[in-house]
Design a protein around this motif. Structure first.
Motif, PDB file in Angstrom:
ATOM      1  N   ILE A  17       0.827  -1.220   0.000  1.00  0.00           N
ATOM      2  CA  ILE A  17       0.000   0.000   0.000  1.00  0.00           C
ATOM      3  C   ILE A  17       0.854   1.260   0.000  1.00  0.00           C
ATOM      4  O   ILE A  17       0.342   2.375   0.054  1.00  0.00           O
ATOM      5  CB  ILE A  17      -0.968   0.023   1.215  1.00  0.00           C
ATOM      6  CG1 ILE A  17      -0.216  -0.226   2.523  1.00  0.00           C
ATOM      7  CG2 ILE A  17      -2.074  -0.987   1.024  1.00  0.00           C
ATOM      8  CD1 ILE A  17      -1.095  -0.191   3.758  1.00  0.00           C
ATOM      9  N   ALA A  38      -1.158  -2.202   9.191  1.00  0.00           N
ATOM     10  CA  ALA A  38      -0.263  -1.579   8.207  1.00  0.00           C
ATOM     11  C   ALA A  38       1.150  -1.817   8.720  1.00  0.00           C
ATOM     12  O   ALA A  38       1.458  -1.473   9.873  1.00  0.00           O
ATOM     13  CB  ALA A  38      -0.550  -0.094   8.087  1.00  0.00           C
ATOM     14  N   GLU A  58      10.743   7.427  15.776  1.00  0.00           N
ATOM     15  CA  GLU A  58       9.394   6.968  15.450  1.00  0.00           C
ATOM     16  C   GLU A  58       8.916   5.976  16.507  1.00  0.00           C
ATOM     17  O   GLU A  58       7.821   6.095  17.040  1.00  0.00           O
ATOM     18  CB  GLU A  58       9.434   6.292  14.074  1.00  0.00           C
ATOM     19  CG  GLU A  58       8.114   5.822  13.568  1.00  0.00           C
ATOM     20  CD  GLU A  58       8.227   5.388  12.112  1.00  0.00           C
ATOM     21  OE1 GLU A  58       9.343   5.322  11.557  1.00  0.00           O
ATOM     22  OE2 GLU A  58       7.182   5.142  11.519  1.00  0.00           O
ATOM     23  N   ASN A  88       1.628  -0.996  12.608  1.00  0.00           N
ATOM     24  CA  ASN A  88       0.702   0.042  13.053  1.00  0.00           C
ATOM     25  C   ASN A  88      -0.750  -0.300  12.743  1.00  0.00           C
ATOM     26  O   ASN A  88      -1.033  -1.209  11.958  1.00  0.00           O
ATOM     27  CB  ASN A  88       1.031   1.363  12.345  1.00  0.00           C
ATOM     28  CG  ASN A  88       2.251   2.046  12.937  1.00  0.00           C
ATOM     29  OD1 ASN A  88       2.756   1.658  13.988  1.00  0.00           O
ATOM     30  ND2 ASN A  88       2.733   3.081  12.254  1.00  0.00           N
ATOM     31  N   GLU A  89      -1.638   0.502  13.331  1.00  0.00           N
ATOM     32  CA  GLU A  89      -3.073   0.427  13.001  1.00  0.00           C
ATOM     33  C   GLU A  89      -3.260   0.676  11.512  1.00  0.00           C
ATOM     34  O   GLU A  89      -2.608   1.570  10.948  1.00  0.00           O
ATOM     35  CB  GLU A  89      -3.791   1.522  13.803  1.00  0.00           C
ATOM     36  CG  GLU A  89      -5.207   1.845  13.380  1.00  0.00           C
ATOM     37  CD  GLU A  89      -5.755   3.088  14.105  1.00  0.00           C
ATOM     38  OE1 GLU A  89      -5.002   3.760  14.849  1.00  0.00           O
ATOM     39  OE2 GLU A  89      -6.946   3.368  13.911  1.00  0.00           O
ATOM     40  N   CYS A  91      -5.445   2.111   8.615  1.00  0.00           N
ATOM     41  CA  CYS A  91      -6.549   3.057   8.386  1.00  0.00           C
ATOM     42  C   CYS A  91      -7.083   2.763   6.982  1.00  0.00           C
ATOM     43  O   CYS A  91      -6.357   2.936   6.003  1.00  0.00           O
ATOM     44  CB  CYS A  91      -6.044   4.500   8.473  1.00  0.00           C
ATOM     45  SG  CYS A  91      -5.271   4.853  10.056  1.00  0.00           S
ATOM     46  N   GLY A  94      -7.415   5.373   3.251  1.00  0.00           N
ATOM     47  CA  GLY A  94      -6.333   6.071   2.545  1.00  0.00           C
ATOM     48  C   GLY A  94      -5.858   7.275   3.338  1.00  0.00           C
ATOM     49  O   GLY A  94      -6.077   7.361   4.539  1.00  0.00           O
TER      50      GLY A  94
HETATM   51  C1  809 Z   1       1.430   4.430   2.579  1.00  0.00           C
HETATM   52  N1  809 Z   1       0.408   4.065   3.550  1.00  0.00           N
HETATM   53  C2  809 Z   1      -0.876   3.736   3.238  1.00  0.00           C
HETATM   54  C3  809 Z   1      -1.557   3.440   4.419  1.00  0.00           C
HETATM   55  C4  809 Z   1      -2.970   2.999   4.454  1.00  0.00           C
HETATM   56  C5  809 Z   1      -3.872   4.214   4.385  1.00  0.00           C
HETATM   57  O1  809 Z   1      -5.142   3.780   4.064  1.00  0.00           O
HETATM   58  C6  809 Z   1      -0.652   3.597   5.501  1.00  0.00           C
HETATM   59  C7  809 Z   1      -0.722   3.463   6.895  1.00  0.00           C
HETATM   60  C8  809 Z   1       0.422   3.719   7.658  1.00  0.00           C
HETATM   61  C9  809 Z   1       1.664   4.072   7.064  1.00  0.00           C
HETATM   62  C10 809 Z   1       2.899   4.278   7.836  1.00  0.00           C
HETATM   63  C11 809 Z   1       3.536   5.524   7.792  1.00  0.00           C
HETATM   64  C12 809 Z   1       4.713   5.740   8.512  1.00  0.00           C
HETATM   65  C13 809 Z   1       5.247   4.737   9.319  1.00  0.00           C
HETATM   66  C14 809 Z   1       4.633   3.490   9.352  1.00  0.00           C
HETATM   67  C15 809 Z   1       3.464   3.274   8.608  1.00  0.00           C
HETATM   68 CL1  809 Z   1       2.763   1.714   8.673  1.00  0.00          CL
HETATM   69  C16 809 Z   1       1.727   4.213   5.673  1.00  0.00           C
HETATM   70  C17 809 Z   1       0.575   3.980   4.904  1.00  0.00           C
HETATM   71  C18 809 Z   1       0.029   3.528   9.047  1.00  0.00           C
HETATM   72  O2  809 Z   1       0.730   3.683  10.057  1.00  0.00           O
HETATM   73  N2  809 Z   1      -1.279   3.153   9.078  1.00  0.00           N
HETATM   74  C19 809 Z   1      -1.779   3.112   7.822  1.00  0.00           C
HETATM   75  O3  809 Z   1      -2.942   2.813   7.552  1.00  0.00           O
END
Ligand code: 809
Length: 291
Positions: A17, A38, A58, A88-89, A91, A94
């Motif tokens: 994703i 995620a 982080e 992580n949770e 979402c 998007g």
């Molecule tokens: C690119 N991307 C798309 C998504 C899904 C949105 O519907 C996403 C997520 C995360 C993160 C994320 C950002 C920064 C650090 C760790 C994570 Cl898992 C990145 C995500 C996150 O922490 N939770 C997400 O849903």
């Protein structure tokens, strides 16, 4: 041993994703609890490098920030096979950047939606700032959306025969959450790792870290301005400086009070910008009380 992968042992990878120079983000199902998460897999940073500081920042930030409805929840982090992994949770709606992408072709994002974004993100920032921390990378791609289908049993005294009438009401509840805590730092002894320059206030570029919470407010103001306007923000140059002099374009289709609020949030002088707490209680954001 080195080649046993907790990631593959504990999770079923459903789809990718996200993709970045850091690595990738995957939508995964935990094999035991059945929930979706995620998971970001990034190359293990070189010991002592800036990237290592961001990666550790982080995890420390998530550990301190715990649970809040408007901050993406952290579950676990570990290292394996030269990779850093954070769970992580997930979402499911998007990010705000995705909503802006979609609105390019169709309808712009409306004022009511952006007021919801502002209220939720301000609540998340109020929580982060209350712990003497700052996010330092607020931007559309780091505001995530969760959509939940809520079902209510609604019972009403029916007028004529006095019997209770019950019916099911379905409602979609949208929650906006602050994600990507890689730039979070303490305001006590700040180790500022600059966020995306499109949302960076001038004082941070000038290394004035005396009002770090107001840098988050500035970035949130420009995030909402960009979402309302539908035009990408400048990375540098004349227009970049014009915005930092408080020159915003008018936003046709948006109320004057909304445009004034955004203008106040991106003021050159950080002390004039509202605090997260003032935004949470701002009259234009509070739901109308039924008189
Ligand atoms: C690119 N991307 C798309 C998504 C899904 C949105 O519907 C996403 C997520 C995360 C993160 C994320 C950002 C920064 C650090 C760790 C994570 Cl898992 C990145 C995500 C996150 O922490 N939770 C997400 O849903």
């Amino acid at each position: 041993e080195a080649n046993v992968s907790r990631y593959h042992h504990e999770f079923l990878e459903l789809e990718q994703i996200g993709q970045g120079e850091f690595g990738g983000v995957y939508k995964c199902r935990h094999r035991l609890d059945g929930c979706i998460y995620a998971i970001k897999k990034s190359l293990k940073p070189v010991a002592g490098s800036v990237n290592e500081r961001i990666a550790l920042n982080e995890v420390y930030a998530h550990a301190v920030l715990g649970k809040h409805p408007h901050v993406v929840r952290y579950y676990s982090a570990w290292a394996e096979n030269d990779h850093m992994i954070i769970q992580n949770e997930y979402c499911n709606g998007g990010s705000l950047a995705d909503l802006m992408e979609k609105s390019k072709s169709g309808k712009k994002i409306d004022e009511f939606t952006l007021k919801q974004v502002l209220l939720h993100v301000a609540k998340g920032l109020k929580y982060i700032h209350s712990l003497q921390l700052v996010h330092m990378d607020i931007k559309p791609a780091n505001v995530f959306v969760s959509r939940e289908q809520k079902v209510y049993l609604h019972s009403e005294e029916s007028a004529d025969d006095g019997f209770e009438e019950e019916h099911i009401e379905e409602e979609e509840e949208v929650t906006y959450k602050i994600g990507d805590l890689g730039h979070v730092t303490s305001i006590v002894n700040p180790q500022v790792e600059e966020g995306d320059c499109r949302y960076l206030p001038r004082e941070i570029l000038q290394e004035d870290f005396s009002h770090l919470q107001k840098a988050d407010i500035f970035a949130l103001g420009l995030t909402l301005y960009e979402a309302a306007r539908g035009e990408p923000l400048p990375l540098n140059g004349e227009e970049w400086h014009a915005i930092r002099n408080g020159e915003l374009q008018p936003l046709p289709g948006f109320s004057i009070e909304w445009q004034m609020l955004l203008k106040q949030m991106v003021q050159t002088d950080p002390t004039v910008r509202p605090t997260a707490s003032q935004l949470v209680h701002h009259p234009t954001l509070c739901p109308p009380t039924v008189m």
